[in-house]
Design a protein around this motif. Structure first.
Motif, PDB file in Angstrom:
ATOM      1  N   ASN A   1       0.925  -1.299   0.163  1.00 32.18           N
ATOM      2  CA  ASN A   1       0.117   0.029   0.003  1.00 32.18           C
ATOM      3  C   ASN A   1       0.937   1.174   0.144  1.00 32.18           C
ATOM      4  O   ASN A   1       1.696   1.444   0.864  1.00 32.18           O
ATOM      5  CB  ASN A   1      -0.730   0.176   1.089  1.00 32.18           C
ATOM      6  N   GLU A   2       0.771   2.038  -0.915  1.00 34.90           N
ATOM      7  CA  GLU A   2       1.542   3.367  -1.216  1.00 34.90           C
ATOM      8  C   GLU A   2       0.535   4.452  -0.739  1.00 34.90           C
ATOM      9  O   GLU A   2      -0.484   4.383  -1.522  1.00 34.90           O
ATOM     10  CB  GLU A   2       1.888   3.397  -2.356  1.00 34.90           C
TER      11      GLU A   2
ATOM     12  N   ALA B   1      -0.171  -2.326   5.992  1.00 34.52           N
ATOM     13  CA  ALA B   1      -1.368  -2.393   6.272  1.00 34.52           C
ATOM     14  C   ALA B   1      -2.129  -1.371   5.554  1.00 34.52           C
ATOM     15  O   ALA B   1      -1.936  -0.448   4.801  1.00 34.52           O
ATOM     16  CB  ALA B   1      -1.446  -1.938   7.758  1.00 34.52           C
ATOM     17  N   LYS B   2      -3.511  -1.848   5.461  1.00 32.97           N
ATOM     18  CA  LYS B   2      -4.460  -0.856   4.696  1.00 32.97           C
ATOM     19  C   LYS B   2      -5.026  -0.164   5.798  1.00 32.97           C
ATOM     20  O   LYS B   2      -5.734  -0.519   6.750  1.00 32.97           O
ATOM     21  CB  LYS B   2      -5.534  -1.593   4.033  1.00 32.97           C
ATOM     22  N   VAL B   3      -5.020   1.241   5.642  1.00 29.58           N
ATOM     23  CA  VAL B   3      -5.527   2.240   6.755  1.00 29.58           C
ATOM     24  C   VAL B   3      -6.611   3.109   6.118  1.00 29.58           C
ATOM     25  O   VAL B   3      -6.582   3.412   4.785  1.00 29.58           O
ATOM     26  CB  VAL B   3      -4.349   3.304   7.131  1.00 29.58           C
TER      27      VAL B   3
ATOM     28  N   GLY C   1      -1.982   0.721  -5.161  1.00 36.21           N
ATOM     29  CA  GLY C   1      -1.516  -0.752  -4.988  1.00 36.21           C
ATOM     30  C   GLY C   1      -1.100  -1.074  -6.605  1.00 36.21           C
ATOM     31  O   GLY C   1      -0.810  -0.102  -7.365  1.00 36.21           O
ATOM     32  N   MET C   2      -1.084  -2.314  -6.732  1.00 35.44           N
ATOM     33  CA  MET C   2      -0.593  -2.747  -8.033  1.00 35.44           C
ATOM     34  C   MET C   2      -1.557  -2.280  -9.054  1.00 35.44           C
ATOM     35  O   MET C   2      -1.142  -2.183 -10.322  1.00 35.44           O
ATOM     36  CB  MET C   2      -0.664  -4.338  -7.973  1.00 35.44           C
ATOM     37  N   GLN C   3      -2.938  -1.963  -8.841  1.00 33.76           N
ATOM     38  CA  GLN C   3      -3.848  -1.656  -9.856  1.00 33.76           C
ATOM     39  C   GLN C   3      -3.908  -0.009 -10.160  1.00 33.76           C
ATOM     40  O   GLN C   3      -4.751   0.339 -10.686  1.00 33.76           O
ATOM     41  CB  GLN C   3      -5.190  -2.309  -9.441  1.00 33.76           C
ATOM     42  N   GLY C   4      -3.112   0.203  -9.407  1.00 28.72           N
ATOM     43  CA  GLY C   4      -3.108   2.013  -9.438  1.00 28.72           C
ATOM     44  C   GLY C   4      -3.661   2.672  -8.100  1.00 28.72           C
ATOM     45  O   GLY C   4      -3.756   2.037  -7.168  1.00 28.72           O
TER      46      GLY C   4
END
Length: 220
Positions: A6-7, A54-56, A99-102
């Motif tokens: 997660n960016e 983590a997804k926040v 994420g990987m999907q943008g």
């Protein structure tokens, strides 16, 4: 190895058009010994790129002062207002999680929803160098104390009321002398600070002048 998939891109825009570059560094964050976040500061905005496993929930970031993202925003704001040295209100905060999907989700907070960190009367006459400010970006006990000190110091420079300004400056001083001496109690820290002052009179010219003036004022 834990994947940091997660960016989080955090952009804090302020009310100025200048794009002068002020800081471009990679900074550590709490909970990680090796990974760092990317911080870019210009006159008009702060940009943080943070990768986490983590997804926040994006709007929760502002209410969890123990989270690494909240802490990084705090560091960035301290550096920003230390470098620009004047009041520029925050006009928006935009957070994207990718994420990987943008880009997966976006959260935007407008100026009306933002509690400004400083008052419009803020002005800093003393120039803080980028090198000095990088000390507060670390994840050490000393850096935490220095962040606390700088926070009180910046707020003090936004206070027009002398009593309120003195209170904030005193809190800033408390944090500084504890960071300098490594002592936990006020008494022990002040003893160490007095020893330091006596041994370094030549480097404390302004402090000595103030001390003499105060002594004369209260002793007649």
């Amino acid at each position: 190895m834990i994947s940091r998939s997660n960016e989080y891109k955090i952009v804090i825009a302020t009310a100025t058009q200048s794009t002068t570059s002020l800081m471009n560094v990679h900074i550590p964050y709490i909970g990680s010994a090796s990974f760092k976040d990317h911080l870019v500061i210009t006159n008009s905005k702060i940009e943080l790129i943070c990768r986490r496993s983590a997804k926040v929930k994006l709007d929760d970031i502002f209410y969890n002062n123990n989270s690494s993202l909240y802490q990084q925003i705090t560091k960035a704001l301290l550096c920003y207002y230390g470098l620009v040295r004047k009041y520029y209100p925050i006009v928006s905060i935009k957070i994207e999680r990718s994420g990987m999907q943008g880009i997966l989700e976006t959260y935007i907070r407008s100026e009306l929803e933002i509690s400004q960190p400083l008052e419009p009367s803020y002005v800093l006459h003393y120039k803080l160098s980028e090198t000095a400010l990088q000390n507060i970006l670390q994840e050490t006990d000393k850096a935490t104390l220095l962040r606390n000190a700088l926070s009180h110091y910046l707020v003090a420079n936004a206070k027009e009321n002398e009593i309120q300004r003195f209170e904030k400056l005193w809190k800033s001083f408390n944090a500084v002398y504890k960071a300098m001496t490594g002592k936990n109690t006020d008494k022990d820290a002040l003893i160490e600070l007095r020893i330091f002052a006596l041994q370094n009179k030549g480097n404390l010219i302004h402090s000595n002048k103030v001390s003499k003036c105060l002594t004369m004022l209260f002793t007649g």
